[in-house]
Design a protein around this motif. Sequence first.
Motif, mmCIF file in Angstrom:
data_model
loop_
_atom_site.group_PDB
_atom_site.id
_atom_site.type_symbol
_atom_site.label_atom_id
_atom_site.label_comp_id
_atom_site.label_asym_id
_atom_site.label_seq_id
_atom_site.Cartn_x
_atom_site.Cartn_y
_atom_site.Cartn_z
ATOM 1 N N GLN A 32 0.810 -1.212 0.000
ATOM 2 C CA GLN A 32 0.000 0.000 0.000
ATOM 3 C C GLN A 32 0.845 1.264 0.000
ATOM 4 O O GLN A 32 0.338 2.342 -0.263
ATOM 5 N N ASP A 33 2.160 1.175 0.287
ATOM 6 C CA ASP A 33 3.023 2.352 0.270
ATOM 7 C C ASP A 33 3.814 2.485 -1.025
ATOM 8 O O ASP A 33 4.617 3.375 -1.167
ATOM 9 N N ARG A 34 3.610 1.603 -1.954
ATOM 10 C CA ARG A 34 4.278 1.679 -3.256
ATOM 11 C C ARG A 34 3.403 2.491 -4.193
ATOM 12 O O ARG A 34 2.615 1.956 -4.969
ATOM 13 N N GLU A 35 3.524 3.790 -4.110
ATOM 14 C CA GLU A 35 2.668 4.689 -4.878
ATOM 15 C C GLU A 35 3.403 5.191 -6.106
ATOM 16 O O GLU A 35 4.604 5.369 -6.098
ATOM 17 N N SER A 36 2.631 5.453 -7.124
ATOM 18 C CA SER A 36 3.204 5.993 -8.337
ATOM 19 C C SER A 36 2.854 7.468 -8.456
ATOM 20 O O SER A 36 1.980 7.982 -7.749
ATOM 21 N N LEU A 37 3.529 8.117 -9.357
ATOM 22 C CA LEU A 37 3.236 9.515 -9.633
ATOM 23 C C LEU A 37 1.819 9.663 -10.155
ATOM 24 O O LEU A 37 1.108 10.620 -9.818
ATOM 25 N N GLY A 38 1.380 8.706 -10.943
ATOM 26 C CA GLY A 38 0.029 8.762 -11.504
ATOM 27 C C GLY A 38 -1.061 8.750 -10.449
ATOM 28 O O GLY A 38 -2.088 9.408 -10.606
ATOM 29 N N THR A 66 -5.568 2.362 1.974
ATOM 30 C CA THR A 66 -4.815 3.466 1.391
ATOM 31 C C THR A 66 -3.505 3.626 2.141
ATOM 32 O O THR A 66 -3.362 3.182 3.282
ATOM 33 N N SER A 67 -2.568 4.275 1.513
ATOM 34 C CA SER A 67 -1.264 4.452 2.146
ATOM 35 C C SER A 67 -1.364 5.474 3.275
ATOM 36 O O SER A 67 -2.282 6.295 3.330
ATOM 37 N N ILE A 68 -0.393 5.438 4.138
ATOM 38 C CA ILE A 68 -0.360 6.357 5.276
ATOM 39 C C ILE A 68 -0.216 7.788 4.784
ATOM 40 O O ILE A 68 -0.843 8.706 5.314
ATOM 41 N N ALA A 69 0.587 7.993 3.744
ATOM 42 C CA ALA A 69 0.791 9.337 3.208
ATOM 43 C C ALA A 69 -0.518 9.925 2.666
ATOM 44 O O ALA A 69 -0.852 11.076 2.958
ATOM 45 N N LYS A 70 -1.255 9.124 1.895
ATOM 46 C CA LYS A 70 -2.527 9.619 1.362
ATOM 47 C C LYS A 70 -3.559 9.810 2.459
ATOM 48 O O LYS A 70 -4.355 10.741 2.417
ATOM 49 N N ARG A 71 -3.556 8.936 3.453
ATOM 50 C CA ARG A 71 -4.487 9.077 4.573
ATOM 51 C C ARG A 71 -4.214 10.379 5.336
ATOM 52 O O ARG A 71 -5.135 11.135 5.640
ATOM 53 N N ASN A 72 -2.962 10.664 5.617
ATOM 54 C CA ASN A 72 -2.616 11.904 6.316
ATOM 55 C C ASN A 72 -2.904 13.128 5.458
ATOM 56 O O ASN A 72 -3.375 14.157 5.959
ATOM 57 N N PHE A 73 -2.635 13.040 4.149
ATOM 58 C CA PHE A 73 -2.950 14.136 3.240
ATOM 59 C C PHE A 73 -4.446 14.413 3.227
ATOM 60 O O PHE A 73 -4.873 15.572 3.268
ATOM 61 N N ALA A 74 -5.250 13.368 3.178
ATOM 62 C CA ALA A 74 -6.705 13.537 3.141
ATOM 63 C C ALA A 74 -7.215 14.140 4.445
ATOM 64 O O ALA A 74 -8.079 15.022 4.425
ATOM 65 N N ARG A 75 -6.682 13.685 5.564
ATOM 66 C CA ARG A 75 -7.117 14.247 6.847
ATOM 67 C C ARG A 75 -6.738 15.711 6.961
ATOM 68 O O ARG A 75 -7.534 16.537 7.433
ATOM 69 N N ALA A 76 -5.523 16.055 6.538
ATOM 70 C CA ALA A 76 -5.100 17.464 6.575
ATOM 71 C C ALA A 76 -5.957 18.308 5.635
ATOM 72 O O ALA A 76 -6.353 19.432 5.982
#
Length: 115
Positions: A32-38, A66-76
């Motif tokens: 889930q942390d292997r995200e692409s630019l797309g 979802t990844s931790i980065a996207k989860r934190n981005f969405a919460r912020a």
Amino acid sequence: MTQYPPYPQSSQPPYQQPQQSGNLSYGNLPPQDRESLGSWVLVTFIMFIPLVNVIYMLVLAFGSGTSIAKRNFARASLIWMAVGIVLSIVMFMLLAAMGASFFNEISNTYGLLAF
């Protein structure tokens, strides 16, 4: 003297840095942390669509998978959206009060409206 049980040893191997040979390697990251630019381009594109962005941010912030980065981005992002909505309501109320006061002052000064 009290005997304590032995400290449990971890069965995981020690962390090793992934070997990088010129290109980006995701190495030991979970799937889930292997995200692409797309995937990030899609997130920023969806942020431009009204109402859909709020629903999508709620799914990212509170959904699983979802990844931790996207989860934190969405919460912020949701926090900043809430701050913007509250500030917009306060500004609307202030401008409405100023407009009503101005209209009342004009009508009293020039006698345009008789109540």
